[in-house]
Design a protein around this motif. Structure first.
Motif, PDB file in Angstrom:
ATOM      1  N   LYS A 261       0.831  -1.206   0.000  1.00 26.48           N
ATOM      2  CA  LYS A 261       0.000   0.000   0.000  1.00 26.48           C
ATOM      3  C   LYS A 261       0.866   1.256   0.000  1.00 26.48           C
ATOM      4  N   GLY A 262       0.545   2.173  -0.929  1.00 26.29           N
ATOM      5  CA  GLY A 262       1.282   3.417  -1.034  1.00 26.29           C
ATOM      6  C   GLY A 262       2.604   3.305  -1.764  1.00 26.29           C
ATOM      7  N   THR A 263       2.856   2.135  -2.396  1.00 27.10           N
ATOM      8  CA  THR A 263       4.097   1.919  -3.138  1.00 27.10           C
ATOM      9  C   THR A 263       3.773   1.551  -4.586  1.00 27.10           C
ATOM     10  N   PRO A 264       4.779   1.550  -5.472  1.00 23.42           N
ATOM     11  CA  PRO A 264       4.545   1.119  -6.858  1.00 23.42           C
ATOM     12  C   PRO A 264       4.123  -0.338  -6.978  1.00 23.42           C
ATOM     13  N   PHE A 265       4.232  -1.093  -5.865  1.00 21.01           N
ATOM     14  CA  PHE A 265       3.906  -2.518  -5.888  1.00 21.01           C
ATOM     15  C   PHE A 265       2.455  -2.810  -5.522  1.00 21.01           C
ATOM     16  N   ASP A 266       1.666  -1.775  -5.382  1.00 24.81           N
ATOM     17  CA  ASP A 266       0.256  -1.967  -5.028  1.00 24.81           C
ATOM     18  C   ASP A 266      -0.560  -2.289  -6.272  1.00 24.81           C
ATOM     19  N   PHE A 267      -0.832  -3.582  -6.463  1.00 28.92           N
ATOM     20  CA  PHE A 267      -1.697  -4.056  -7.540  1.00 28.92           C
ATOM     21  C   PHE A 267      -2.956  -4.701  -6.952  1.00 28.92           C
ATOM     22  N   THR A 268      -3.359  -4.251  -5.761  1.00 31.09           N
ATOM     23  CA  THR A 268      -4.544  -4.818  -5.130  1.00 31.09           C
ATOM     24  C   THR A 268      -5.818  -4.452  -5.875  1.00 31.09           C
ATOM     25  N   SER A 269      -5.755  -3.432  -6.723  1.00 25.16           N
ATOM     26  CA  SER A 269      -6.819  -3.137  -7.677  1.00 25.16           C
ATOM     27  C   SER A 269      -6.150  -2.918  -9.030  1.00 25.16           C
ATOM     28  N   PHE A 270      -6.913  -3.014 -10.092  1.00 22.73           N
ATOM     29  CA  PHE A 270      -6.325  -2.952 -11.429  1.00 22.73           C
ATOM     30  C   PHE A 270      -5.607  -1.627 -11.675  1.00 22.73           C
ATOM     31  N   LYS A 271      -4.409  -1.737 -12.240  1.00 27.57           N
ATOM     32  CA  LYS A 271      -3.717  -0.564 -12.769  1.00 27.57           C
ATOM     33  C   LYS A 271      -2.810  -1.036 -13.905  1.00 27.57           C
ATOM     34  N   THR A 272      -2.445  -0.134 -14.788  1.00 31.96           N
ATOM     35  CA  THR A 272      -1.570  -0.521 -15.883  1.00 31.96           C
ATOM     36  C   THR A 272      -0.186  -0.847 -15.347  1.00 31.96           C
ATOM     37  N   ILE A 273       0.453  -1.789 -15.997  1.00 31.67           N
ATOM     38  CA  ILE A 273       1.770  -2.228 -15.552  1.00 31.67           C
ATOM     39  C   ILE A 273       2.779  -1.093 -15.615  1.00 31.67           C
ATOM     40  N   GLY A 274       2.598  -0.207 -16.586  1.00 33.34           N
ATOM     41  CA  GLY A 274       3.547   0.888 -16.746  1.00 33.34           C
ATOM     42  C   GLY A 274       3.289   2.097 -15.879  1.00 33.34           C
ATOM     43  N   ALA A 275       2.211   2.086 -15.105  1.00 36.16           N
ATOM     44  CA  ALA A 275       1.820   3.277 -14.345  1.00 36.16           C
ATOM     45  C   ALA A 275       2.921   3.757 -13.404  1.00 36.16           C
ATOM     46  N   ASP A 276       3.561   2.829 -12.706  1.00 39.69           N
ATOM     47  CA  ASP A 276       4.561   3.199 -11.694  1.00 39.69           C
ATOM     48  C   ASP A 276       5.931   2.579 -11.939  1.00 39.69           C
ATOM     49  N   ILE A 277       6.092   1.894 -13.063  1.00 36.89           N
ATOM     50  CA  ILE A 277       7.283   1.060 -13.246  1.00 36.89           C
ATOM     51  C   ILE A 277       8.583   1.847 -13.291  1.00 36.89           C
ATOM     52  N   ASP A 278       8.518   3.113 -13.665  1.00 35.28           N
ATOM     53  CA  ASP A 278       9.734   3.924 -13.768  1.00 35.28           C
ATOM     54  C   ASP A 278       9.868   4.938 -12.630  1.00 35.28           C
TER      55      ASP A 278
END
Length: 390
Positions: A261-278
């Motif tokens: 929660k609150g990190t780029p690793f939060d995929f608990t709900s749908f988001k694009t893979i590229g949203a936080d990857i960089d």
């Protein structure tokens, strides 16, 4: 009279020209259709996989269900070679990366495309572990660590294959005591089953004659837009995990759990893979993107633990597993080699891996779920990749 003859000749010429033009147009359209057909995904030619390796016969096996979904598997490394599933238009799409021939999988720069991974999926720190008071040293094939079983893991072995009907393939392999540094003779069996609800079920089982460690998985690289398309960063991902096992700079877990929660690793709900990857993040820096074990909230096979959706093809992949962990790898080390199926180029982040597993380095972390297997026990896990469209 002369004028009438000229008109008749002109009409004849026009008619000839019209027919010629129509014929050219028809030929062109036919060529387009042929070109489109040629571009449709195909299972590689099985002749390109027939060979004798390590004294055993290698081949390509095809499973097909009533909906036309088709899976191609080679017993060299137990690898998934092709997986054709329908997109939103009903057309088949090959959703995994691979090669058109056996030789493509025998290159030195191993990518583990579609392979069965064993004896131990993922990393073991410094290749060392203790078991029953004895210390073991494994191959160091990932700098100072062991990765995916070592230099000659299951991904390089020839499995004995038995096709059961049109929709199931059984693969068996006996790993000798001491192979790769692992103790015990491990007898493993992998069963691939393609169901009529468009699911690929993988069952892993193993027994040993001496206490050992085991962590089997499959290393398929998925691209729901179609293998060879340039990126998966626009696809949406959801993972039912509130924690990851953070890693050090060599990608070995620290032994702790870390909230997503609150990190780029939060995929608990749908988001694009590229949203936080960089984004600037120490964990992303360590993996050059996502290359981390997610601690699954549930793993009882009855509920999906992860879902990927492609906005381009409409293909949805749901994952079910009995395993406690899921390694999400975003294809950060794909280099753009152009030796993929149909001479496709597999670019940086053009696929993702979702490997169901026990945690990395578990033999050295007592608080992690155990990966020890003893004589008289049977290792058994199940993972399902199910496909649909939306």
């Amino acid at each position: 009279m002369k004028k009438n003859i000229q008109l008749i000749l002109a009409a004849a010429c026009f008619s000839t020209l019209f027919v010629a033009c129509n014929h050219a147009s028809s030929t062109k359209n036919g060529s387009d259709k042929d070109s489109t057909a040629a571009q449709a995904p195909q299972i590689p030619d099985s002749a390109n996989f027939k060979a004798t390796v390590q004294g055993k016969q290698v081949d390509l096996y095809t499973l097909k269900n009533k909906n036309g979904v088709t899976v191609a598997i080679t017993n060299f490394g137990g690898r998934l070679v092709s997986l054709l599933v329908p997109n939103k238009d009903g057309k088949l799409t090959d959703v995994i990366l691979g090669h058109d021939s056996l030789s493509g999988y025998q290159i030195k720069a191993e990518t583990y495309f579609g392979a069965i991974i064993g004896r131990y999926g993922n990393r073991i720190g410094k290749g060392k572990f203790n078991l029953d008071g004895k210390s073991y040293q494994l191959d160091l094939n990932d700098k100072i660590n062991t990765l995916h079983g070592g230099f000659n893991g299951f991904y390089k072995q020839v499995f004995d294959a038995k096709k059961v009907g049109d929709q199931q393939l059984e693969l068996t392999y006996v790993s000798k005591d001491g192979e790769g540094g692992y103790p015990g003779m491990l007898t493993s069996k992998i069963t691939y089953t393609l169901t009529d609800d468009n699911a690929l079920k993988i069952e892993y089982s193993a027994t040993t004659d001496k206490a050992t460690i085991v962590n089997l998985t499959n290393h398929a690289y998925f691209n729901l837009n179609g293998a060879g398309t340039p990126t998966i960063t626009n696809d949406s991902l959801k993972i039912d995990a509130d924690n990851i096992t953070p890693v050090d700079t060599t990608l070995i877990p620290t032994g702790k759990f870390e909230k997503v929660k609150g990190t780029p690793f939060d995929f608990t709900s749908f988001k694009t893979i590229g949203a936080d990857i960089d984004k600037t993040d120490d964990q992303l820096k360590a993996g050059k993107g996502y290359d981390h074990n997610f601690v699954l909230n549930k793993h009882d096979i009855s509920q999906s633990i992860a879902t990927v959706k492609s906005p381009e093809t409409g293909i949805v992949m749901d994952i079910y597993t009995t395993e406690p962990g899921l390694q999400f790898y975003s294809g950060n080390f794909l280099t753009g080699l152009s030796d993929g199926k149909g001479k496709a180029t597999y670019a940086h982040r053009s696929a993702l891996c979702l490997e169901t597993q026990h945690f990395p380095d578990s033999p050295n972390e007592p608080s992690f779920p155990s990966t020890v297997l003893k004589p008289g026990e049977t290792y058994h896990t199940t993972t399902i990749y199910k496909f649909s469209v939306k």
